[in-house]
Design a protein around this motif. Structure first.
Motif, PDB file in Angstrom:
ATOM      1  N   PRO A 392       0.552  -1.545  -0.210  1.00 48.40           N
ATOM      2  CA  PRO A 392       0.353  -0.393  -0.291  1.00 48.40           C
ATOM      3  C   PRO A 392       0.862   1.197  -0.250  1.00 48.40           C
ATOM      4  O   PRO A 392       2.187   1.318   0.434  1.00 48.40           O
ATOM      5  CB  PRO A 392      -0.965  -0.490   1.203  1.00 48.40           C
ATOM      6  CG  PRO A 392      -0.751  -1.799   1.018  1.00 48.40           C
ATOM      7  CD  PRO A 392       0.817  -2.254   1.282  1.00 48.40           C
ATOM      8  N   PRO A 393       0.408   2.139  -1.060  1.00 50.76           N
ATOM      9  CA  PRO A 393       0.882   3.844  -0.927  1.00 50.76           C
ATOM     10  C   PRO A 393       1.524   4.216   0.744  1.00 50.76           C
ATOM     11  O   PRO A 393       2.261   4.694   1.085  1.00 50.76           O
ATOM     12  CB  PRO A 393       0.737   4.410  -1.651  1.00 50.76           C
ATOM     13  CG  PRO A 393      -0.570   3.581  -2.790  1.00 50.76           C
ATOM     14  CD  PRO A 393      -0.688   2.344  -1.623  1.00 50.76           C
ATOM     15  N   LEU A 394       0.383   4.351   1.614  1.00 48.76           N
ATOM     16  CA  LEU A 394       0.704   4.703   2.569  1.00 48.76           C
ATOM     17  C   LEU A 394       1.510   3.516   3.147  1.00 48.76           C
ATOM     18  O   LEU A 394       2.549   5.021   4.636  1.00 48.76           O
ATOM     19  CB  LEU A 394      -0.651   3.714   3.375  1.00 48.76           C
ATOM     20  CG  LEU A 394      -0.979   5.142   4.941  1.00 48.76           C
ATOM     21  CD1 LEU A 394      -0.461   6.108   5.043  1.00 48.76           C
ATOM     22  CD2 LEU A 394      -1.825   4.537   5.778  1.00 48.76           C
ATOM     23  N   ALA A 395       2.368   2.277   3.434  1.00 48.23           N
ATOM     24  CA  ALA A 395       3.155   1.595   3.935  1.00 48.23           C
ATOM     25  C   ALA A 395       4.798   2.196   3.304  1.00 48.23           C
ATOM     26  O   ALA A 395       4.986   2.736   4.159  1.00 48.23           O
ATOM     27  CB  ALA A 395       3.478   0.423   3.588  1.00 48.23           C
ATOM     28  N   ILE A 396       4.414   2.387   2.162  1.00 45.61           N
ATOM     29  CA  ILE A 396       5.727   3.239   1.731  1.00 45.61           C
ATOM     30  C   ILE A 396       5.717   5.166   1.649  1.00 45.61           C
ATOM     31  O   ILE A 396       7.736   5.131   1.886  1.00 45.61           O
ATOM     32  CB  ILE A 396       5.825   3.614  -0.007  1.00 45.61           C
ATOM     33  CG1 ILE A 396       5.389   1.964  -0.746  1.00 45.61           C
ATOM     34  CG2 ILE A 396       6.921   3.826  -0.716  1.00 45.61           C
ATOM     35  CD1 ILE A 396       6.400   0.747  -0.825  1.00 45.61           C
ATOM     36  N   VAL A 397       5.120   5.603   2.040  1.00 44.05           N
ATOM     37  CA  VAL A 397       5.390   7.233   3.165  1.00 44.05           C
ATOM     38  C   VAL A 397       6.118   6.788   3.919  1.00 44.05           C
ATOM     39  O   VAL A 397       6.965   7.259   4.221  1.00 44.05           O
ATOM     40  CB  VAL A 397       4.161   7.311   2.813  1.00 44.05           C
ATOM     41  CG1 VAL A 397       3.976   8.962   3.127  1.00 44.05           C
ATOM     42  CG2 VAL A 397       3.312   7.724   1.268  1.00 44.05           C
ATOM     43  N   ALA A 398       5.153   5.594   4.712  1.00 46.02           N
ATOM     44  CA  ALA A 398       5.999   5.751   6.375  1.00 46.02           C
ATOM     45  C   ALA A 398       7.185   5.200   5.956  1.00 46.02           C
ATOM     46  O   ALA A 398       8.299   6.376   6.445  1.00 46.02           O
ATOM     47  CB  ALA A 398       4.976   4.212   6.837  1.00 46.02           C
ATOM     48  N   LEU A 399       7.774   4.628   5.447  1.00 42.94           N
ATOM     49  CA  LEU A 399       8.770   4.221   4.992  1.00 42.94           C
ATOM     50  C   LEU A 399      10.103   4.630   4.950  1.00 42.94           C
ATOM     51  O   LEU A 399      11.396   5.098   5.017  1.00 42.94           O
ATOM     52  CB  LEU A 399       8.640   2.679   3.890  1.00 42.94           C
ATOM     53  CG  LEU A 399      10.739   2.329   3.477  1.00 42.94           C
ATOM     54  CD1 LEU A 399      11.230   1.753   5.098  1.00 42.94           C
ATOM     55  CD2 LEU A 399      10.172   1.813   2.581  1.00 42.94           C
TER      56      LEU A 399
END
Length: 410
Positions: A392-399
């Motif tokens: 999910p893009p939200l996880a990529i943002v967090a990473l």
């Protein structure tokens, strides 16, 4: 004098519009993942769950909106609201799906100037790396889908070459026109002709006269706004024209708006490059349509109109052309899509926007974010997670944000 009570038809229309608003507000709060994911959420909600449309009508609505410039998922949502509850339903659908991400991005815009020091720099740099991974994924997916043969791959490369050689502010428009002409010459294949123009649950049908009126308004704004800007010089009019033009030229997906908005806001000095890319990265972390990035840019303008006024002008201006084109196209869709000339022109335009987005991936996205081997590794990891693991893009943002903060010394 007391107003007369609403009629049963008015009450029914109001109830239908409120129902549309409630459903789209829920989607606006939960629809992560970009326009393709949004279309999946819409099908599950309106075809499988609520039976507002059948599969054929929904697929044809998607076909109409993918054919047109503009934000596809927002156009589909607007159309579903229109067909379900008339014009109040269309407005309700747009507001419900759009406002959650607008408010989240405006909250980020308010907080962004206070993110000072190494922590703030690391956060902003992490959001820039998010933009690298997300735009690279968009180029990858669009190239596979829109350039599946040598002819369209060649058109994309011609667009890249044109953008590299031309320094005029009209370079992007020239690349799109070049793609259309090459498409007419190289991409003539007969499309399918089994479309059915949807009428929707309420039976509402837009007349051809209404469609023509919407098309004339779209063209008049596109052609006459620059004239008014030159003669009057009002900054609010300049902002409206810049965002309207960007929304009118977005073929192939929401991410294509990035180079257009960069040209209109960063190149003109309205928005600082760091603010632009940080906001684009933040836009990946919120649900709803990517076009709401315009509200953030309107807020962050260096001179009035900015803040609430700038956000409202930019938001309305960027969505308006796509909605006008939907209204114009619905009555004519079946006959238009049956013409090989139209299909060839669209194929060439779509291939050209792959080159447009690939050029934007290099500048400003890559050149502004990737400065060290560590930056490259973070962006590459985000890209692979998006493409191969469907993260999910939200996880990529967090990473990427955590990696950016850590690389800043925390």
């Amino acid at each position: 004098m007391n107003a007369s009570p609403p009629s049963p038809a008015q009450r029914g229309s109001l109830h239908a519009a409120l129902e549309v608003l409630a459903v789209f507000l829920k989607l606006g709060l939960t629809s992560f993942g970009g326009p393709i994911a949004h279309l999946g959420y819409f099908r599950r909600e309106f075809v499988a769950k609520r039976n507002w449309l059948d599969d054929q009508r929904y697929s044809d609505l998607v076909g109409v909106c993918q054919f047109l410039p503009g934000p596809t998922s927002s156009q589909v949502g607007f159309s579903i609201g229109l067909l379900r509850a008339g014009w109040p339903g269309a407005l309700a659908a747009w507001c419900g799906f759009t406002l959650p991400s607008v408010l989240l991005l405006l909250a980020f815009a308010v907080l962004a100037p206070h993110l000072a020091g190494r922590l703030g720099d690391g956060l902003v740099h992490g959001l820039k790396l998010v933009a690298v991974a997300v735009v690279a994924q968009a180029v990858w997916d669009m190239a596979r889908r829109l350039c599946p043969d040598r002819q369209r791959a060649a058109i994309a490369l011609c667009a890249v070459a044109a953008l590299g050689l031309l320094s005029t502010v009209y370079a992007q428009l020239i690349a799109i026109v070049l793609g259309a002409l090459l498409g007419l010459a190289l991409c003539r294949t007969p499309p399918s002709t089994d479309a059915v123009v949807p009428t929707g649950g309420s039976g509402l049908r837009i007349s051809r006269a209404g469609g023509v009126l919407a098309l004339l308004l779209f063209g008049a704004l596109l052609l006459l706004l620059p004239v008014f800007v030159q003669s009057h010089g009002m900054q609010a009019l300049k902002v409206f024209d810049a965002f309207y033009r960007s929304g009118a030229l977005v073929f192939g997906g929401g991410h294509v708006v990035l180079p257009l908005l960069q040209q209109q806001t960063v190149a003109t000095g309205w928005i600082a490059p760091n603010d632009f890319l940080a906001g684009y990265g933040a836009a990946q972390a919120v649900p709803g349509p990517l076009f709401t990035f315009a509200a953030y840019l309107g807020w962050m303008m260096s001179s009035p109109p900015n803040h609430w006024a700038g956000a409202l002008i930019a938001l309305v201006a960027i969505f308006l052309p796509g909605m006008l084109l939907v209204i114009a196209a619905l009555p004519w869709w079946q006959s238009l899509r049956a013409r090989p000339t139209v299909a060839a022109l669209l194929a060439g335009v779509n291939a050209a926007v792959v080159g447009l987005l690939a050029t934007a991936l290099y500048s400003p996205v890559w050149t502004s974010a990737v400065h060290t081997p560590v930056d490259f590794a973070i962006a590459a990891l985000g890209f692979v997670l998006l493409v191969r693991w469907n993260t999910p893009p939200l996880a990529i943002v967090a990473l990427c944000v955590l990696a950016g903060v850590a690389s800043a010394g925390f």
